[in-house]
Design an enzyme around this catalytic site. Structure first.
Site, PDB file in Angstrom:
ATOM      1  N   GLN A 136       0.837  -1.203   0.000  1.00 21.26           N
ATOM      2  CA  GLN A 136       0.000   0.000   0.000  1.00 21.26           C
ATOM      3  C   GLN A 136       0.873   1.253   0.000  1.00 21.26           C
ATOM      4  O   GLN A 136       1.653   1.446   0.924  1.00 21.26           O
ATOM      5  CB  GLN A 136      -0.860  -0.034   1.263  1.00 21.26           C
ATOM      6  CG  GLN A 136      -1.826   1.116   1.419  1.00 21.26           C
ATOM      7  CD  GLN A 136      -2.721   0.901   2.637  1.00 21.26           C
ATOM      8  OE1 GLN A 136      -2.321   0.219   3.580  1.00 21.26           O
ATOM      9  NE2 GLN A 136      -3.912   1.456   2.616  1.00 21.26           N
ATOM     10  N   TYR A 138       0.331   4.642   0.610  1.00 21.23           N
ATOM     11  CA  TYR A 138      -0.547   5.716   1.079  1.00 21.23           C
ATOM     12  C   TYR A 138       0.233   6.750   1.899  1.00 21.23           C
ATOM     13  O   TYR A 138       0.421   7.869   1.504  1.00 21.23           O
ATOM     14  CB  TYR A 138      -1.689   5.128   1.932  1.00 21.23           C
ATOM     15  CG  TYR A 138      -2.931   4.745   1.154  1.00 21.23           C
ATOM     16  CD1 TYR A 138      -2.846   4.072  -0.053  1.00 21.23           C
ATOM     17  CD2 TYR A 138      -4.193   5.061   1.638  1.00 21.23           C
ATOM     18  CE1 TYR A 138      -3.985   3.718  -0.760  1.00 21.23           C
ATOM     19  CE2 TYR A 138      -5.349   4.710   0.942  1.00 21.23           C
ATOM     20  CZ  TYR A 138      -5.240   4.036  -0.256  1.00 21.23           C
ATOM     21  OH  TYR A 138      -6.363   3.693  -0.946  1.00 21.23           O
ATOM     22  N   SER A 139       0.673   6.319   3.096  1.00 19.23           N
ATOM     23  CA  SER A 139       1.265   7.269   4.047  1.00 19.23           C
ATOM     24  C   SER A 139       2.567   7.869   3.540  1.00 19.23           C
ATOM     25  O   SER A 139       3.333   7.212   2.833  1.00 19.23           O
ATOM     26  CB  SER A 139       1.550   6.566   5.378  1.00 19.23           C
ATOM     27  OG  SER A 139       0.358   6.186   5.986  1.00 19.23           O
ATOM     28  N   GLU A 253     -10.108  -1.749   4.317  1.00 22.19           N
ATOM     29  CA  GLU A 253      -9.006  -1.945   5.254  1.00 22.19           C
ATOM     30  C   GLU A 253      -9.508  -1.964   6.692  1.00 22.19           C
ATOM     31  O   GLU A 253      -9.155  -2.837   7.474  1.00 22.19           O
ATOM     32  CB  GLU A 253      -7.958  -0.836   5.081  1.00 22.19           C
ATOM     33  CG  GLU A 253      -6.793  -0.975   6.066  1.00 22.19           C
ATOM     34  CD  GLU A 253      -5.699   0.068   5.864  1.00 22.19           C
ATOM     35  OE1 GLU A 253      -6.034   1.203   5.494  1.00 22.19           O
ATOM     36  OE2 GLU A 253      -4.531  -0.256   6.093  1.00 22.19           O
TER      37      GLU A 253
END
Lengths: 403, 356
Positions: A136, A138-139, A253
């Site tokens: 993932q 994302y952050s 999620e």
């Protein structure tokens, strides 16, 4: 009194159950019985032995690892009742579903909803067969809870994007083949300037560095993108639609981190049973430490009511169709309670429950220490508890922003 | 909210509509103002009988509808929202004892009257201020019962008492040998110490050794259903209040500290609802009732306790006034919390059931 239709449906289900049972008997290697599914997690290495490989391939070929996904893309094409029968029969046989990871839990359902036909045909079947590991993107260092603040930029170069930037907390990044990422395609609009794209982890310019955690493990990575070329066909949905798509993925999620019954299996034996092995009991078989006994009962009552809430959310969302709006509640409670449970386990075991390594500690005890420390992340990742509170207050309860 | 069938949805909607329109909290205020020890409105009670709510858990052959506990819980929850004062909860619990343990004659004599609302029954178990079914001194000799039961709910309106004695449950009609001492509690409902002095007692011989426990588990679950309605209502009115009250030129609902507190309460309420509905379903399916009842009442105690306190705090000063309803929920909450199992007692029982 069952109607004719109900009776027929029941016998159909009985026949299916028999088919599943036979399939497991024919294909599940006895040596894997009772083992956990390390390969389906996001935090383990990818080495698999011959038995694990055979089992993954057998389930993958059937599409039963992703039982409710459409058959045309490699899923099982089954209804929820049949999916439950598969779960039940796997549990009965001491077997596990070898197909999992972020591809199954988050990315697949999102791509099925937002991807185009070519993307589904390319990406869904390998997920169903457990051949591809997704991570993932994302952050970022300055875009954690304030996720939309992300800076990783994808510049339009005609037939491709050129991606530069840094992601962090990339779970399993060092083992992943591909990354689903949200990146900025327009610097002038915080939310509408975000796009959702798929990046090959072996593209030139992708660098992954594992991060050592307080638990001693390194399941998370920093991921750096330097002039990484991403073909235009890897954009999911429209340019600028990434925030919408990304949020839907987060709902999947949340549901998976917290609820869905998944945690129930992970939690294992009741704390009362564990305490009876470690602590003194009186003549009635009750724990002598009444404060501890009270704490355990208090936890187990709330834990049971959490499991009932997860079940209720599933039943209600099935009846209503779609993801339950209660997913933030499940994430918030489930993660907090699993942390409480770890703390209680240490309470029960005393110093025997705090071993770091070496002789004198069982594997289970050492794993518990790691899980206790790693578990502190669960109320931070996937949208922190504070973010879930914002979501509940604003979206579910309609409480407003400052005017 | 559990996935309901059509029949249950109709029943719930009917109860909701009646409670909101015919039995809002102003009706409870009238009952309170009357000062009558019976503490309920006979007209409202006969309406409940006509609508069939008094017979929801009573078998059809005895005049009930046999809709089950989930259905009974839905009605009681709706009435809990508006604090409707009636003996419905206690009479339903007492009827349960007869359904589970009554002989054919006892059922034929009492269930039709309870189903129609013509008769009212209640359950008398505890002999002290805290729930403790292990401490019962009341005894029966030669068909005559003697002993004193403390804080019996809805005692003043009751025609029939289901009484726990040392050797089982008995039916005792009001009349000779039954005397009441009124105990005014903070919820302003009917409570009394009931003394049985040689009153005629008719034993419930069915239901096996676990009859008292089985009845009490059903009492816990149905009580939790009333508490669920109360918690839901406190939450709803508090949220409405925060959305309209302006302080510092902002509506209170826009403050993050209050948003997060409401998110916590929302999550708690979700847990409470799951636990209570699962308890009701457990009785209907006949599976795991003791455990489900313990979880349901323990969660109801925990969540309503917090909710009723927060309801006052979040309303600020107006929440402290008698003119405003929210305080009534706090007062009823503590009475129900202490009935049929305090939190401590329930945790002890849960541990016992779990073998630790």
């Amino acid at each position: 009194m069952a109607t004719q239709l109900e009776a027929e449906t029941r016998s159909d289900n009985d026949a299916f159950r028999e088919e599943v049972r036979q399939f497991i008997a024919d294909n599940f290697p006895a040596e894997l019985k009772g083992k956990a599914n390390a390969l389906a997690g996001v935090d383990g290495p990818t080495d698999e032995n011959a038995a694990q490989k055979a089992w993954r391939e057998a389930m993958g070929a059937k599409g039963w690892g992703t039982p409710t996904w459409p058959k045309e893309y490699g899923g099982g094409g089954l209804d929820k009742k049949q999916a439950r029968i598969i779960d039940e029969e796997l549990a009965r046989a001491g077997a596990y579903n070898p197909i999992g990871g972020m591809g199954v839990m988050m990315f697949g359902p999102t791509l099925l909803e937002y991807g185009n036909e070519a993307q589904k045909r390319e990406h869904i079947p390998p997920i169903c067969r457990g051949e591809i590991r997704w991570c993932q993107g994302y952050s970022e260092p300055n875009a954690g809870s304030d996720l939309a603040n992300l800076q990783t930029f994808a510049e339009d170069k005609g037939d491709h994007y050129l991606v530069n930037g840094q992601k962090t907390w990339t779970s399993g990044g060092q083992w992943a083949d591909k990354c689903f990422a949200i990146v900025r395609t327009d610097k002038s609009d915080k939310h509408h300037g975000i796009s959702f794209m798929l990046i090959d982890m072996d593209s030139p310019g992708v660098e992954v560095r594992p991060i050592q955690m307080i638990s001693g493990m390194s399941p998370f990575c920093e991921t750096f993108f330097t002039d990484v070329k991403v073909p235009k066909e890897n954009l999911v949905g429209e340019e600028g639609q990434g925030w919408t798509i990304g949020k839907r993925l987060l709902q999947h999620e949340r549901t998976n981190i917290s609820g869905g019954g998944r945690l129930a299996g992970m939690m294992g034996a009741s704390l009362g049973d564990i305490a009876k092995k470690y602590c003194a009991t009186d003549g009635d078989g009750e724990l002598e430490d009444k404060v501890l006994r009270d704490k355990i009962a208090d936890f187990e009552i709330r834990w049971n009511s959490f499991l009932l809430t997860a079940r209720r959310a599933m039943e209600e969302s099935k009846a209503a169709g779609g993801v339950s709006e209660i997913s933030s509640v499940l994430k918030k409670i489930g993660t907090k309670m699993s942390q409480e449970r770890s703390e209680l386990l240490i309470d029960i075991r005393g110093l025997q429950g705090l071993g770091w390594e070496g002789d004198g500690f069982s594997t289970g005890e050492l794993e518990t220490v790691r899980a206790w420390l790693f578990g502190k992340a669960t109320t931070i990742y996937g949208g922190s508890t504070e973010i879930q509170n914002n979501i509940i207050a604003k979206r579910v309860l309609g409480m407003l922003d400052h005017q | 909210m559990a996935v309901l069938n059509e029949e249950q949805e109709m029943l719930r909607d009917m109860a909701r509509e009646w409670a909101v329109n015919e039995s809002p909290v102003t009706e409870f205020r009238k009952v309170r103002a009357s000062g009558a020890p019976e503490a309920f409105d006979r007209n409202a009670w006969s309406t409940m009988g006509q609508m069939g709510w008094t017979g929801v858990i009573i078998p059809e052959e005895h005049g009930g509808s046999d809709f089950g506990f989930m259905s009974a819980g839905l009605v009681i929850e709706e009435l809990g929202k508006t604090l409707t004062a009636s003996p419905l909860l206690m009479s339903t619990i007492a009827a349960t004892a007869i359904v589970l343990g009554g002989s054919d004659e006892q059922k034929a004599k009492w269930l039709p009257k309870l189903a129609s609302g013509e008769a009212i029954a209640t359950l008398a178990v505890d002999e002290g201020a805290s729930h403790d079914p292990a401490k019962i001194e009341t005894s029966v000799s030669g068909g005559k019962i003697s002993g004193t039961k403390a804080f019996v709910h809805e005692a003043h309106g009751a025609d029939l008492f289901v009484v726990a004695a040392k050797d089982g449950l008995y039916l005792v009609e009001k009349g000779d040998g039954v005397s009441l001492t009124t105990r005014k509690l903070t919820d302003q409902r009917s409570h009394a110490d009931v003394t049985f002095d040689g009153a005629t007692a008719d034993k419930l011989t069915g239901g096996g050794d676990s009859l008292l426990d089985d009845v009490l588990d059903r009492a816990r679950i149905l009580t939790a259903a009333e508490m669920l309605g109360m918690a839901q209502q406190v939450f709803d009115v508090t949220l409405d209040y925060l959305k309209q009250r302006v302080q510092f030129n902002q509506v209170l609902a826009s403050f993050q500290a209050l948003q997060h507190r409401m998110a916590d309460l929302f999550a708690d309420l979700a847990q409470m609802r799951s636990a209570v509905e699962a308890g009701l379903q457990a009785v209907d399916s006949g599976f795991g009732v003791a455990r489900a009842a313990t979880i349901a009442k323990a969660e109801a105690n925990r969540v309503l306790h917090t909710m009723s306190n927060q309801g006052i705090q979040l309303h600020g000063g107006i929440g402290m006034t008698d003119e405003y309803d929210v305080g009534f929920y706090l007062k009823r909450a503590r009475v129900l919390e202490a009935s049929f199992g305090s939190t401590g007692w329930l945790k002890h029982r849960f541990a016992k059931l779990g073998g630790y």
